[in-house]
Write a protein that holds these residues in place. Structure first.
Motif, PDB file in Angstrom:
ATOM      1  N   UNK A  30      -9.483  20.575-116.942  1.00  0.00           N
ATOM      2  CA  UNK A  30     -10.211  20.996-118.144  1.00  0.00           C
ATOM      3  C   UNK A  30     -10.381  22.517-118.089  1.00  0.00           C
ATOM      4  N   UNK A  31      -9.777  23.216-119.034  1.00  0.00           N
ATOM      5  CA  UNK A  31      -9.984  24.663-119.167  1.00  0.00           C
ATOM      6  C   UNK A  31      -9.809  25.421-117.850  1.00  0.00           C
ATOM      7  N   UNK A  32      -8.712  25.178-117.141  1.00  0.00           N
ATOM      8  CA  UNK A  32      -8.437  25.905-115.907  1.00  0.00           C
ATOM      9  C   UNK A  32      -9.256  25.449-114.711  1.00  0.00           C
ATOM     10  N   UNK A  33      -9.892  24.291-114.842  1.00  0.00           N
ATOM     11  CA  UNK A  33     -10.685  23.753-113.743  1.00  0.00           C
ATOM     12  C   UNK A  33     -10.240  22.318-113.444  1.00  0.00           C
ATOM     13  N   UNK A  34     -10.563  21.860-112.249  1.00  0.00           N
ATOM     14  CA  UNK A  34     -10.219  20.505-111.820  1.00  0.00           C
ATOM     15  C   UNK A  34     -11.500  19.796-111.384  1.00  0.00           C
ATOM     16  N   UNK A  35     -11.563  18.516-111.654  1.00  0.00           N
ATOM     17  CA  UNK A  35     -12.704  17.697-111.259  1.00  0.00           C
ATOM     18  C   UNK A  35     -12.534  17.265-109.804  1.00  0.00           C
ATOM     19  N   UNK A  36     -13.500  17.632-108.969  1.00  0.00           N
ATOM     20  CA  UNK A  36     -13.481  17.253-107.561  1.00  0.00           C
ATOM     21  C   UNK A  36     -14.808  16.597-107.207  1.00  0.00           C
ATOM     22  N   UNK A  37     -14.750  15.722-106.210  1.00  0.00           N
ATOM     23  CA  UNK A  37     -15.963  15.085-105.723  1.00  0.00           C
ATOM     24  C   UNK A  37     -15.985  15.059-104.211  1.00  0.00           C
TER      25      UNK A  37
END
Length: 158
Positions: A30-37
């Motif tokens: 999303x918008x140059x970002x990645x979802x991490x957990x």
């Protein structure tokens, strides 16, 4: 989420012997970002991962796991990488051989949060400045998902 029932049923029959399983990695961007957990079992910082249920389409599993683990809705856009993960041996002796299918996914809606306890924290991370604690294997999965044209990457072929 605990170990899926189908795996518990298989374990009753095969004990700790290696189980071949199909896993998915959802690289949600999303918008140059990645979802991490941050995984609650080992503390590693990773994209969303999970096991494909019997009869489930793998892309649907990536979307489902993202909702279950991070409370976010995503759309699977493309299969990015297919690879065999080295055998995993768990603390109780159970062994699993995962064929991982990495998908590039687009965020649709929802503010991520640790929805089911498999993650202790989740959030968006700048793709240009990933934390050092994101391991090499996960970095390869993220890199494969960022390729926007061409075919999925396959390992082996010997």
């Amino acid at each position: 989420m605990p170990t899926p029932d189908f795996i518990l049923e298989l374990r009753e029959k095969v004990g700790t012997h290696p189980l071949p399983l199909v896993g998915v990695t959802a690289v949600v961007v999303r918008d140059g970002r990645v979802l991490l957990g941050r995984r609650s079992d080992n503390g590693h910082l990773t994209p969303i991962t999970g096991i494909v249920d019997p009869g489930e389409e793998p892309a649907d599993a990536a979307v489902r796991e993202t909702l279950e683990e991070a409370g976010a809705v995503c759309r699977a856009e493309r299969l990015a990488w297919v690879h065999q993960i080295p055998r995993v041996t768990y603390e109780n002796g159970d062994q699993s051989d995962y064929l991982d299918l990495t998908f590039r996914c687009a965020w649709v809606s929802g503010d991520p949060y640790p929805a089911d306890g498999e993650m202790t924290e989740v959030g968006w991370f700048d793709l240009a400045d990933l934390p050092d604690e994101v391991g090499p294997d996960m970095r390869r999965r993220i890199a494969a998902a960022l390729v926007t044209d061409g075919d999925a990457r396959f390992e082996g072929g010997r």
